[in-house]
Scaffold this active site. Structure first.
Site, PDB file in Angstrom:
ATOM      1  NE  ARG A  62      -4.227  -1.598   0.392  1.00 47.41           N
ATOM      2  CZ  ARG A  62      -5.433  -1.570   1.107  1.00 47.41           C
ATOM      3  NH1 ARG A  62      -5.374  -0.360   2.039  1.00 47.41           N
ATOM      4  NH2 ARG A  62      -6.213  -2.524   1.123  1.00 47.41           N
TER       5      ARG A  62
ATOM      6  NE  ARG B  60      -7.272   5.210   2.656  1.00 45.81           N
ATOM      7  CZ  ARG B  60      -8.316   4.453   3.055  1.00 45.81           C
ATOM      8  NH1 ARG B  60      -9.465   4.622   3.108  1.00 45.81           N
ATOM      9  NH2 ARG B  60      -7.581   3.146   3.388  1.00 45.81           N
TER      10      ARG B  60
ATOM     11  NE  ARG C 186     -10.298   7.307  -2.081  1.00 42.70           N
ATOM     12  CZ  ARG C 186     -11.617   7.620  -1.921  1.00 42.70           C
ATOM     13  NH1 ARG C 186     -12.054   8.735  -1.904  1.00 42.70           N
ATOM     14  NH2 ARG C 186     -12.537   6.512  -1.519  1.00 42.70           N
TER      15      ARG C 186
ATOM     16  CG  ASP D 143      -8.892  -3.054  -4.309  1.00 42.71           C
ATOM     17  OD1 ASP D 143      -8.330  -2.319  -3.465  1.00 42.71           O
ATOM     18  OD2 ASP D 143      -9.562  -4.056  -4.118  1.00 42.71           O
TER      19      ASP D 143
ATOM     20  CE1 TYR E 136     -12.702  -7.432   1.594  1.00 45.24           C
ATOM     21  CE2 TYR E 136     -11.278  -9.177   0.782  1.00 45.24           C
ATOM     22  CZ  TYR E 136     -11.568  -7.986   1.669  1.00 45.24           C
ATOM     23  OH  TYR E 136     -10.604  -7.436   2.477  1.00 45.24           O
TER      24      TYR E 136
HETATM   25  O1  CP3 Z   1       0.172  -1.345  -2.595  1.00 46.15           O
HETATM   26  C1  CP3 Z   1      -0.251  -0.664  -3.521  1.00 46.15           C
HETATM   27  O2  CP3 Z   1       0.226   0.588  -3.338  1.00 46.15           O
HETATM   28  C2  CP3 Z   1      -0.995  -0.935  -4.621  1.00 46.15           C
HETATM   29  C3  CP3 Z   1      -2.477  -0.729  -4.563  1.00 46.15           C
HETATM   30  C4  CP3 Z   1      -3.288  -1.668  -3.724  1.00 46.15           C
HETATM   31  C5  CP3 Z   1      -4.537  -1.461  -3.337  1.00 46.15           C
HETATM   32  N1  CP3 Z   1      -5.255  -2.379  -2.789  1.00 46.15           N
HETATM   33  C6  CP3 Z   1      -5.044   0.071  -3.245  1.00 46.15           C
HETATM   34  C7  CP3 Z   1      -6.129   0.465  -2.393  1.00 46.15           C
HETATM   35  C8  CP3 Z   1      -3.306  -2.872  -3.398  1.00 46.15           C
HETATM   36  C9  CP3 Z   1      -2.142  -3.912  -3.667  1.00 46.15           C
HETATM   37  C10 CP3 Z   1      -4.345  -3.434  -2.743  1.00 46.15           C
HETATM   38  C11 CP3 Z   1      -4.590  -4.918  -2.413  1.00 46.15           C
HETATM   39  C12 CP3 Z   1      -5.795  -5.036  -1.598  1.00 46.15           C
HETATM   40  N2  CP3 Z   1      -7.238  -4.463  -1.402  1.00 46.15           N
HETATM   41  C13 CP3 Z   1      -5.876  -6.186  -0.547  1.00 46.15           C
HETATM   42  C14 CP3 Z   1      -4.694  -6.972  -0.289  1.00 46.15           C
HETATM   43  C15 CP3 Z   1      -3.788  -6.494   0.420  1.00 46.15           C
HETATM   44  C16 CP3 Z   1      -4.243  -6.205   1.908  1.00 46.15           C
HETATM   45  O3  CP3 Z   1      -4.140  -4.910   2.330  1.00 46.15           O
HETATM   46  O4  CP3 Z   1      -4.387  -7.151   2.762  1.00 46.15           O
HETATM   47  C17 CP3 Z   1      -7.136  -6.141  -0.129  1.00 46.15           C
HETATM   48  C18 CP3 Z   1      -7.742  -7.093   1.032  1.00 46.15           C
HETATM   49  C19 CP3 Z   1      -7.902  -5.189  -0.574  1.00 46.15           C
HETATM   50  C20 CP3 Z   1      -9.453  -4.796  -0.629  1.00 46.15           C
HETATM   51  C21 CP3 Z   1      -9.706  -3.482  -0.193  1.00 46.15           C
HETATM   52  N3  CP3 Z   1      -9.506  -2.426  -0.933  1.00 46.15           N
HETATM   53  C22 CP3 Z   1     -10.214  -2.926   1.010  1.00 46.15           C
HETATM   54  C23 CP3 Z   1     -10.541  -3.887   2.411  1.00 46.15           C
HETATM   55  C24 CP3 Z   1     -10.409  -1.680   0.762  1.00 46.15           C
HETATM   56  C25 CP3 Z   1     -10.702  -0.593   1.877  1.00 46.15           C
HETATM   57  C26 CP3 Z   1      -9.980  -0.603   3.213  1.00 46.15           C
HETATM   58  C27 CP3 Z   1      -9.334   0.604   3.581  1.00 46.15           C
HETATM   59  O5  CP3 Z   1      -8.116   0.685   3.775  1.00 46.15           O
HETATM   60  O6  CP3 Z   1     -10.097   1.944   3.438  1.00 46.15           O
HETATM   61  C28 CP3 Z   1      -9.678  -1.231  -0.197  1.00 46.15           C
HETATM   62  C29 CP3 Z   1      -9.414   0.121  -0.854  1.00 46.15           C
HETATM   63  C30 CP3 Z   1      -8.135   0.712  -1.196  1.00 46.15           C
HETATM   64  N4  CP3 Z   1      -7.438  -0.145  -2.106  1.00 46.15           N
HETATM   65  C31 CP3 Z   1      -7.426   1.824  -1.004  1.00 46.15           C
HETATM   66  C32 CP3 Z   1      -6.266   1.875  -1.511  1.00 46.15           C
HETATM   67  C33 CP3 Z   1      -5.478   2.967  -1.621  1.00 46.15           C
HETATM   68  C34 CP3 Z   1      -8.015   2.741  -0.134  1.00 46.15           C
HETATM   69  C35 CP3 Z   1      -9.325   3.570  -0.997  1.00 46.15           C
HETATM   70  C36 CP3 Z   1      -9.328   5.173  -0.813  1.00 46.15           C
HETATM   71  O7  CP3 Z   1      -8.613   5.593  -1.422  1.00 46.15           O
HETATM   72  O8  CP3 Z   1     -10.217   5.367   0.092  1.00 46.15           O
END
Ligand code: CP3
Length: 359
Positions: free
Chosen positions: A27, A31, A40, A77, A154
């Site tokens: 990640r 944010r 965003r 994602d 999910y």
């Molecule tokens: O790592 C990186 O920089 C690449 C981008 C990336 C995102 N999600 C961007 C994202 C990667 C590799 C993921 C993987 C992901 N997504 C996983 C596996 C890794 C982990 O963290 O366990 C999972 C379970 C998800 C599913 C997901 N996407 C969730 C549960 C959420 C919301 C959680 C939260 O933090 O609010 C997301 C949204 C998401 N994916 C964001 C980002 C930057 C936040 C969205 C926003 O901008 O509000």
């Protein structure tokens, strides 16, 4: 062909010598960066950011402009696959992912299409092509997917869950239905990752975020075996080639999978991702070479510099003077981490690791 200027990450994945330990952060785009929050807002919502290749490319590059990271990961994602299968993904502010349609019955599963990545997921492939051009060999680009098990959680729960009641109920009451879903997902993931490789992803990571909620028997049957299936279907290229970029290494990361490392390694992956519960010296003590990614607790980044330095040194010392370490956090970075601490972490890893690498 562009020349890779920083190949430490790919070298470490192949357990080759490096001058210092490469680092990237799960990640790393997100944010905690003000420029990400701005992007965003400009995009309007998270999925538009993912679906617009120019914006996804920009989000990928943002952390690399600030920090001396050794790899980039494509901004996207894991839930793009269920979305392409027609479940209707959306993100509600502060609530995480939600699906319009969920999977409840075997009929729902039978209906699910396996998406052709060049159609409904072409925006990810386009973002990879664009980002490779923009990176111009600065660092390697990582492609990724969720594991079938993690994606299924999910799709069945309809979003994030604390108890995973619905998927566990299906697992114990109707395992045939769940296996049918996992099989479809494994094929969909393999197609998607092969398309990412073709578009220019130079290494692949599979996120099994929720494998750790399973019993050890169920982990093998419902999560690991499907990651194994994906590995056999991936077009990874020539491992014995002298050219580093002819081979696409694969990292498997099961959060909470510390007790199952031996069976994860048996799948033939190139690297294992580990969370902070794992003592890296135990992995090194097994003798056989496998690359390891991890494993600083992301909450360490709340602490002062002295504490960060000390925790980095502890992680490096546990791994010891071996090849094959990719420094990372044990899970994604938290959104309220001070940027200066991230900067400091990366410098600390690069600086302190030098003395662990000499011939
Ligand atoms: O790592 C990186 O920089 C690449 C981008 C990336 C995102 N999600 C961007 C994202 C990667 C590799 C993921 C993987 C992901 N997504 C996983 C596996 C890794 C982990 O963290 O366990 C999972 C379970 C998800 C599913 C997901 N996407 C969730 C549960 C959420 C919301 C959680 C939260 O933090 O609010 C997301 C949204 C998401 N994916 C964001 C980002 C930057 C936040 C969205 C926003 O901008 O509000």
């Amino acid at each position: 062909m562009t020349i890779l200027k920083n190949d430490r990450y790919l070298r470490a994945l192949r357990c080759l010598p490096v001058d210092y330990t490469p680092i990237w952060m799960m990640r790393q785009a997100g944010r905690y960066l003000p420029e990400y929050r701005q992007l965003r807002t400009k995009a309007g919502d998270f999925m538009t950011l993912c679906r617009t290749p120019e914006l996804a490319c920009e989000a990928t590059l943002q952390p690399l402009r600030r920090f001396d990271l050794d790899a980039a990961i494509i901004f996207s994602d894991i839930l793009t696959i269920p979305d392409a299968m027609g479940l209707g993904l959306h993100f509600e502010a502060g609530e995480g992912p939600k699906f319009e349609h969920t999977i409840n019955t075997i009929a729902d599963i039978e209906k699910l299409p396996i998406p052709d990545p060049s159609e409904l997921l072409n925006y990810v492939l386009e973002a990879i092509r664009l980002t490779r051009r923009e990176l111009d060999g600065k660092v390697p680009l990582i492609g990724f997917s969720g594991s079938p098990w993690t994606l299924a959680t999910y799709m069945i729960e309809g979003g994030s869950s604390k108890t995973f009641t619905k998927i566990k109920k299906m697992m114990y009451c109707n395992p045939k239905a769940l296996h049918l879903l996992l099989n479809k997902l494994a094929h969909a993931v393999a197609l998607y990752l092969n398309a990412q490789i073709e578009a220019g992803a130079q290494s692949i990571m599979i996120f099994d975020t929720w494998g750790g909620i399973l019993s050890h028997h169920c982990y093998q049957e419902f999560s690991l075996s499907y990651m194994q299936q994906i590995l056999t279907e991936l077009k990874r290229g020539q491992k014995n080639s002298h050219n580093l970029t002819d081979y696409i290494p694969v990292t498997l990361f099961t959060k909470g999978g510390g007790l199952w490392l031996e069976s994860i390694i048996q799948t033939g992956c190139d690297a294992i991702g580990v969370d902070w519960t794992v003592d890296l010296s135990h992995i090194m003590a097994r003798g056989k070479q496998i690359a390891v990614q991890g494993n600083l607790d992301p909450a360490v980044l709340y602490a002062d510099k002295q504490t960060i330095d000390w925790q980095v040194l502890q992680t490096l010392t546990e791994f010891g003077c071996h090849n094959g370490h990719i420094f990372n956090l044990g899970h994604g970075i938290h959104q309220d981490i001070p940027i200066e601490h991230v900067q400091f972490l990366i410098e600390s890893v690069h600086q302190q690791s030098q003395r662990f690498h000499h011939d």
